[in-house]
Design a protein around this motif. Sequence first.
Motif, PDB file in Angstrom:
ATOM      1  N   SER A  87      99.508  22.102  35.474  1.00 29.57           N
ATOM      2  CA  SER A  87     100.209  23.043  36.350  1.00 29.57           C
ATOM      3  C   SER A  87     100.767  24.194  35.520  1.00 29.57           C
ATOM      4  O   SER A  87     100.882  24.089  34.298  1.00 29.57           O
ATOM      5  N   ASP A  88     101.080  25.262  36.200  1.00 30.63           N
ATOM      6  CA  ASP A  88     101.675  26.445  35.575  1.00 30.63           C
ATOM      7  C   ASP A  88     100.896  26.880  34.327  1.00 30.63           C
ATOM      8  O   ASP A  88     101.462  27.074  33.257  1.00 30.63           O
ATOM      9  N   VAL A  89      99.580  27.017  34.486  1.00 34.39           N
ATOM     10  CA  VAL A  89      98.723  27.456  33.382  1.00 34.39           C
ATOM     11  C   VAL A  89      98.862  28.969  33.248  1.00 34.39           C
ATOM     12  O   VAL A  89      98.646  29.709  34.200  1.00 34.39           O
ATOM     13  N   THR A  90      99.264  29.411  32.064  1.00 36.15           N
ATOM     14  CA  THR A  90      99.438  30.844  31.805  1.00 36.15           C
ATOM     15  C   THR A  90      98.800  31.188  30.469  1.00 36.15           C
ATOM     16  O   THR A  90      98.617  30.323  29.615  1.00 36.15           O
ATOM     17  N   TRP A  91      98.481  32.451  30.308  1.00 40.71           N
ATOM     18  CA  TRP A  91      98.013  32.951  29.023  1.00 40.71           C
ATOM     19  C   TRP A  91      98.431  34.396  28.894  1.00 40.71           C
ATOM     20  O   TRP A  91      98.608  35.105  29.873  1.00 40.71           O
ATOM     21  N   ARG A  92      98.624  34.791  27.645  1.00 39.12           N
ATOM     22  CA  ARG A  92      99.104  36.142  27.364  1.00 39.12           C
ATOM     23  C   ARG A  92      98.383  36.678  26.133  1.00 39.12           C
ATOM     24  O   ARG A  92      98.558  36.172  25.027  1.00 39.12           O
ATOM     25  N   PRO A  93      97.556  37.716  26.333  1.00 41.75           N
ATOM     26  CA  PRO A  93      96.905  38.339  25.179  1.00 41.75           C
ATOM     27  C   PRO A  93      97.918  39.089  24.322  1.00 41.75           C
ATOM     28  O   PRO A  93      98.869  39.665  24.830  1.00 41.75           O
ATOM     29  N   ASP A  94      97.723  39.053  23.022  1.00 38.05           N
ATOM     30  CA  ASP A  94      98.545  39.793  22.076  1.00 38.05           C
ATOM     31  C   ASP A  94      97.595  40.646  21.246  1.00 38.05           C
ATOM     32  O   ASP A  94      97.019  40.178  20.266  1.00 38.05           O
ATOM     33  N   LEU A  95      97.397  41.887  21.671  1.00 38.52           N
ATOM     34  CA  LEU A  95      96.411  42.746  21.031  1.00 38.52           C
ATOM     35  C   LEU A  95      96.877  43.305  19.699  1.00 38.52           C
ATOM     36  O   LEU A  95      96.075  43.798  18.915  1.00 38.52           O
ATOM     37  N   SER A  96      98.168  43.221  19.398  1.00 37.42           N
ATOM     38  CA  SER A  96      98.657  43.741  18.124  1.00 37.42           C
ATOM     39  C   SER A  96      98.262  42.839  16.955  1.00 37.42           C
ATOM     40  O   SER A  96      98.223  43.289  15.822  1.00 37.42           O
ATOM     41  N   ARG A  97      97.925  41.561  17.235  1.00 40.87           N
ATOM     42  CA  ARG A  97      97.620  40.634  16.132  1.00 40.87           C
ATOM     43  C   ARG A  97      96.155  40.398  15.884  1.00 40.87           C
ATOM     44  O   ARG A  97      95.851  40.120  14.747  1.00 40.87           O
ATOM     45  N   PRO A  98      95.149  40.386  16.555  1.00 39.29           N
ATOM     46  CA  PRO A  98      94.809  39.993  17.914  1.00 39.29           C
ATOM     47  C   PRO A  98      94.834  38.471  18.097  1.00 39.29           C
ATOM     48  O   PRO A  98      94.326  37.729  17.266  1.00 39.29           O
ATOM     49  N   ASP A 120      88.972  40.210  16.439  1.00 38.71           N
ATOM     50  CA  ASP A 120      89.117  41.560  16.999  1.00 38.71           C
ATOM     51  C   ASP A 120      89.597  41.473  18.445  1.00 38.71           C
ATOM     52  O   ASP A 120      89.599  40.395  19.045  1.00 38.71           O
ATOM     53  N   THR A 121      90.001  42.607  18.997  1.00 37.93           N
ATOM     54  CA  THR A 121      90.536  42.621  20.370  1.00 37.93           C
ATOM     55  C   THR A 121      89.458  42.358  21.411  1.00 37.93           C
ATOM     56  O   THR A 121      89.757  41.813  22.472  1.00 37.93           O
ATOM     57  N   GLU A 122      88.224  42.689  21.128  1.00 37.90           N
ATOM     58  CA  GLU A 122      87.139  42.414  22.081  1.00 37.90           C
ATOM     59  C   GLU A 122      87.009  40.908  22.325  1.00 37.90           C
ATOM     60  O   GLU A 122      86.793  40.463  23.452  1.00 37.90           O
ATOM     61  N   SER A 123      87.157  40.122  21.272  1.00 39.04           N
ATOM     62  CA  SER A 123      87.096  38.660  21.397  1.00 39.04           C
ATOM     63  C   SER A 123      88.231  38.132  22.256  1.00 39.04           C
ATOM     64  O   SER A 123      88.059  37.166  23.002  1.00 39.04           O
ATOM     65  N   VAL A 124      89.398  38.747  22.158  1.00 39.78           N
ATOM     66  CA  VAL A 124      90.540  38.346  22.992  1.00 39.78           C
ATOM     67  C   VAL A 124      90.183  38.515  24.455  1.00 39.78           C
ATOM     68  O   VAL A 124      90.412  37.627  25.282  1.00 39.78           O
ATOM     69  N   TRP A 125      89.600  39.662  24.803  1.00 38.96           N
ATOM     70  CA  TRP A 125      89.267  39.934  26.206  1.00 38.96           C
ATOM     71  C   TRP A 125      88.147  39.035  26.708  1.00 38.96           C
ATOM     72  O   TRP A 125      88.159  38.621  27.872  1.00 38.96           O
ATOM     73  N   LEU A 126      87.187  38.673  25.853  1.00 36.75           N
ATOM     74  CA  LEU A 126      86.136  37.745  26.260  1.00 36.75           C
ATOM     75  C   LEU A 126      86.712  36.366  26.562  1.00 36.75           C
ATOM     76  O   LEU A 126      86.365  35.727  27.548  1.00 36.75           O
TER      77      LEU A 126
END
Length: 140
Positions: A87-98, A120-126
């Motif tokens: 329950s309450d599954v959340t995620w938060r990208p942090d592009l500054s680190r990535p 890289d940030t592209e991998s974060v978005w994938l």
Amino acid sequence: MDVIPRTFLPTTLESGAAIPSRHLPIVERCVDPGDDAVLVTRCTRPDAPLAGEYLLLLTHRRLVVIQRTPVLHRLRLHLNANLRHLSDVTWRPDLSRPALEMAATAVDGVRERFRIKFPDTESVWLFEAKLREVFLGTAA
């Protein structure tokens, strides 16, 4: 067909994470043969930085997390949960680190947090798109 060669290994290669073969028996015990791997990656726990490294495996039905202890490098199943029981599954990208921080509450009420680093940030978005696909039912 066996889940390991059919989905786990290709997903591992896609993520770029070199996974030792000693993780495979744990994966085979936790994942049903018809359940395809969506994501396989290494991660850490921000609330337990000295606990070692973790392997996170996400399928369409399960979240499996395997801990590798820091000193003796022993493997231990940390979490094996049906997605319906989270329950309450959340995620938060942090592009500054990535990186991306993911959290979920298990059926026993324990809040689990995992931090995944990316090259890289592209991998974060994938990775974020695949989480959206599995947990929200939207196509990536």
